[in-house]
Design a protein around this motif. Sequence first.
Motif, short mmCIF file in Angstrom:
data_model
loop_
_atom_site.label_atom_id
_atom_site.label_comp_id
_atom_site.label_asym_id
_atom_site.label_seq_id
_atom_site.Cartn_x
_atom_site.Cartn_y
_atom_site.Cartn_z
N VAL A 163 1.17 -1.03 -0.08
CA VAL A 163 0.80 -0.40 -0.06
C VAL A 163 0.50 1.24 0.04
N GLU A 193 0.80 4.03 -2.89
CA GLU A 193 0.41 5.15 -2.83
C GLU A 193 1.21 6.34 -2.88
N LEU A 202 -2.81 -2.57 -7.02
CA LEU A 202 -2.71 -1.69 -6.66
C LEU A 202 -3.25 -0.33 -7.39
N LYS A 203 -1.82 -0.53 -8.44
CA LYS A 203 -1.70 0.46 -9.18
C LYS A 203 -3.46 -0.03 -10.27
N VAL A 229 -6.48 -0.13 -9.35
CA VAL A 229 -7.67 0.70 -9.47
C VAL A 229 -7.62 1.67 -10.33
N SER A 268 -7.90 6.13 -11.50
CA SER A 268 -7.75 7.11 -10.83
C SER A 268 -9.73 7.51 -10.68
N ARG A 282 -10.62 7.30 -7.04
CA ARG A 282 -9.34 7.70 -5.80
C ARG A 282 -9.94 9.19 -5.74
N VAL A 291 -8.30 6.69 1.91
CA VAL A 291 -8.62 6.32 0.06
C VAL A 291 -7.69 5.21 -0.02
N ALA A 292 -6.45 4.34 0.93
CA ALA A 292 -5.62 3.64 0.02
C ALA A 292 -6.09 2.38 0.96
N ARG A 315 -9.23 1.83 -2.43
CA ARG A 315 -8.31 1.01 -3.71
C ARG A 315 -7.79 -0.08 -2.57
N ALA A 333 -11.22 -2.24 -3.10
CA ALA A 333 -11.59 -2.64 -4.63
C ALA A 333 -10.73 -3.76 -5.17
N PRO A 355 -10.69 -5.03 -10.98
CA PRO A 355 -10.85 -4.17 -11.33
C PRO A 355 -11.24 -3.06 -12.83
#
Length: 298
Positions: A108, A112, A178-179, A181, A183, A186, A199-200, A204, A207, A297
């Motif tokens: 994470v 982030e 996580l990349k 997700v 934008s 977010r 948010v992280a 994210r 998700a 996602p």
Amino acid sequence: MSQTVQAGVQHADQAQAMNPVYRKRLMQHRMGMLFSFLAMGLGLFVLAWILLTLVFKGVAALNLGLLTENTPGPGDAGGGLLNPIVGSLMMVGISTLISTPIGILAGVYLAEYGEESKLAQVTRFVTDIMLSAPSIVIGLFIYAIYVANVGHFSGWAGTFAISLIAIPVVVRTTDNMLKLVPSGLREAAFALGAPRWKVAIIVRLRAVKAGVVTGVLLAVARISGETAPLLFTALNNQFFSTNMNRPIANLPVVINQFAMSPYDNWVSLAWGGALLITFSVLLLNVLSRTLFKQQIPG
């Protein structure tokens, strides 16, 4: 009109077929496809050969005693793999509890803050190195900093060794998931006034929870069959023991020891243990792929 168009298309196809450049490319394409299929067939043949040999020799050792009896002495008949199974479950389970939160939180952080922090760049670089490092090197590292200082092998040393193998797998998987997700998700969370850490973690990470679980299962599958680091850390124990502060039996080391022994009973138990690990890892991989397909996602 349609006949004229059709005649024109046929003429173009004939002209293209007569083109030597086209024929050369077509031949290269067909040769490339042929070699690709041959390589795939060779790989599948070798894999099937290994699995069939393992099943053929391992099924003969499968019985109730394999799961309920301890390892036999040299030359003794019967026996099982209860003590190494319990030892492996303990070390892998504790290692999962150690590596999962560390790996997820590190992933994470990289996802982030990785674009604006030099520490994140160094962390990602070290993670990549650990992913490619031979497991025996990690075993020697734990031996040097832990086993040599306490003066004895132990289950804790083995747990720490395989934890160092599992952590980078979880970190990299979490970072990559996580990349994925969008934008927009977010930005919507930020627009509602949510702080960055919420948010992280809440938006994210939730998700892509299926992909993160996939990374954890893949890490467990990776460490379940590691032998080299355990030879320098946990070693082995012929007797049943749950004391993590002393040498403890584990399946990889027992399989390695029994497979090279001159006793037929030990060799048979080694095949049975190898079959147990193989199908356990196969089950984890199938489960991880199933979870990964359930949620991607968009």
